[in-house]
Design an enzyme around this catalytic site. Sequence first.
Site, short mmCIF file in Angstrom:
data_model
loop_
_atom_site.label_atom_id
_atom_site.label_comp_id
_atom_site.label_asym_id
_atom_site.label_seq_id
_atom_site.Cartn_x
_atom_site.Cartn_y
_atom_site.Cartn_z
N ASP A 55 2.35 2.04 3.35
CA ASP A 55 3.49 0.96 3.70
C ASP A 55 4.67 1.47 3.69
O ASP A 55 5.71 1.24 4.38
CB ASP A 55 3.40 -0.46 3.35
CG ASP A 55 1.93 -1.01 3.25
OD1 ASP A 55 1.23 -0.84 4.38
OD2 ASP A 55 1.52 -1.67 2.52
N HIS B 107 0.88 -1.14 0.07
CA HIS B 107 -0.11 -0.06 0.01
C HIS B 107 0.75 1.25 0.03
O HIS B 107 1.85 1.10 0.62
CB HIS B 107 -0.85 0.02 1.11
CG HIS B 107 -1.70 -1.15 1.56
ND1 HIS B 107 -1.42 -2.43 2.29
CD2 HIS B 107 -3.05 -1.18 1.51
CE1 HIS B 107 -2.14 -3.06 2.32
NE2 HIS B 107 -3.44 -2.64 1.78
C1 XUL Z 1 -7.58 -6.75 4.32
C2 XUL Z 1 -6.63 -7.10 3.25
C3 XUL Z 1 -5.81 -6.16 2.54
C4 XUL Z 1 -5.67 -6.15 1.14
C5 XUL Z 1 -4.73 -5.04 0.43
O1 XUL Z 1 -8.32 -7.60 4.85
O2 XUL Z 1 -6.65 -8.30 2.87
O3 XUL Z 1 -4.39 -6.32 3.40
O4 XUL Z 1 -4.93 -7.44 0.87
O5 XUL Z 1 -5.44 -3.95 0.70
#
Ligand code: XUL
Length: 436
Positions: free
Chosen positions: A102, A99
């Site tokens: 992150d 993300h």
């Molecule tokens: C949340 C989840 C996230 C997504 C990316 O449950 O799985 O980490 O993979 O936003």
Amino acid sequence: MEYFKNIGKIKFEGESSNNPLAFKYYDPEKIVSGKPMKEHLRFAMSYWHTLTGEGSDPFGTGTMERPWNELSGLEKSKLRADIGFELMEKLGVEYFCFHDLDIAPEGDSLKEKNKNLDEMVAYIEGLMEKTGIKCLWGTTNAFTHKRFVHGASTSPNADVFAYAAAQVKKAMEVTQKLGGENYVFWGGREGYETLLNTNTELELDNLGRFLQMAVDYKEKIGFTGQLLIEPKPKEPTKHQYDFDTSTVIGFLRKYNLQDHYKLNIEANHATLAMHTFEHELNMARINGMLGSIDANQGDLLLGWDTDQFPTNIYDAVLAMIEVLRNGGIAPGGLNFDSKVRRGSFEMDDLFYAYIAGMDTFAKGLLIADQIVSDGKFDKLMKERYSSYESGIGAKIVSGEVGFEELAEYAQELGEIKNTSGRQELLENILNQYIYK
Ligand code: XUL
Ligand code: CO
């Protein structure tokens, strides 16, 4: 600078090895069904669980002993990146997923956030060049900050919709810059708590509009990655709009987005939706929409998204059967959306966790390959549906008959004879493959 001085490159030592820091099954270059194991699996590190997660839960603060704990800002982000790339290199994990939040600190404004991102992207590009590690997918975090309290593109507040759009725009640009092969939309807080204050019709239309804008922007900038939606039924909201694979496919078709998106299936999200992992993979595959996988597992006694490293060989085998039947998962991969337990707070625990997950899926692939290439299940399945290959069944399939012809046909039938589904036989056969 080397951080894990006592741990070298993790090697494949084979089944007889007792070395906890070696692979027993993951042999990256071994050819399985015509291509190297690593190309079937395309393992990825989740940046958030591995490098930013602190180990907090609703009852307690972070526990993770991390060398960057005392640092802040870009200095912290850079040390995380250095150590994350060393970890991936030593494990032989060739991709990462992230993300925006992150990899870089948020800062006090969107401008500052984007500036931080640019600096970290340049830094990470350097590490990618040095190591050959690639980006499987990027995404934005539009759920942690309090502005997203009522959702992002499904927020009742249009300013929040705009802010989320700005985030996705930048995150997609950044993913493109890093050569990301996919871009993921996980719903975050796209859902609702109560119908008493929620206009679901407008919220869903807005989600459709938002995803169309993403398609338009992708085309505008020439981003060639695959767009993915990651279904999840609940958590953080009580009812997430992207409930499960079938719901998402129905949604995409309603908004005419079905040709632009595929699915990123997460094992623990499947179980939260009361489905098996393989059910979700299967539903995506038969609709031509299996895009990528978040490989983890939940704890069926807990009922929330525990995101554990996958160790269940049954699940791995059944999942890899779907992947093989899909003709592979590329440009997707197997991202470990998995975190070490709160009690596993030492850095070395990350190695044990990834080794367990990678070995489980490697063994799962080997067994699945045997199953698919032997064709025993296929043969039994074909026999089970053989009534559709000739006679009235063939006419049903070809569309030659309707209710009238079928009613006429049914009138002449005596007592209908069914055959056993042989579930226990099949489970025995599956066990034989697994135990071997
Ligand atoms: C949340 C989840 C996230 C997504 C990316 O449950 O799985 O980490 O993979 O936003
Ligand atoms: Co996920």
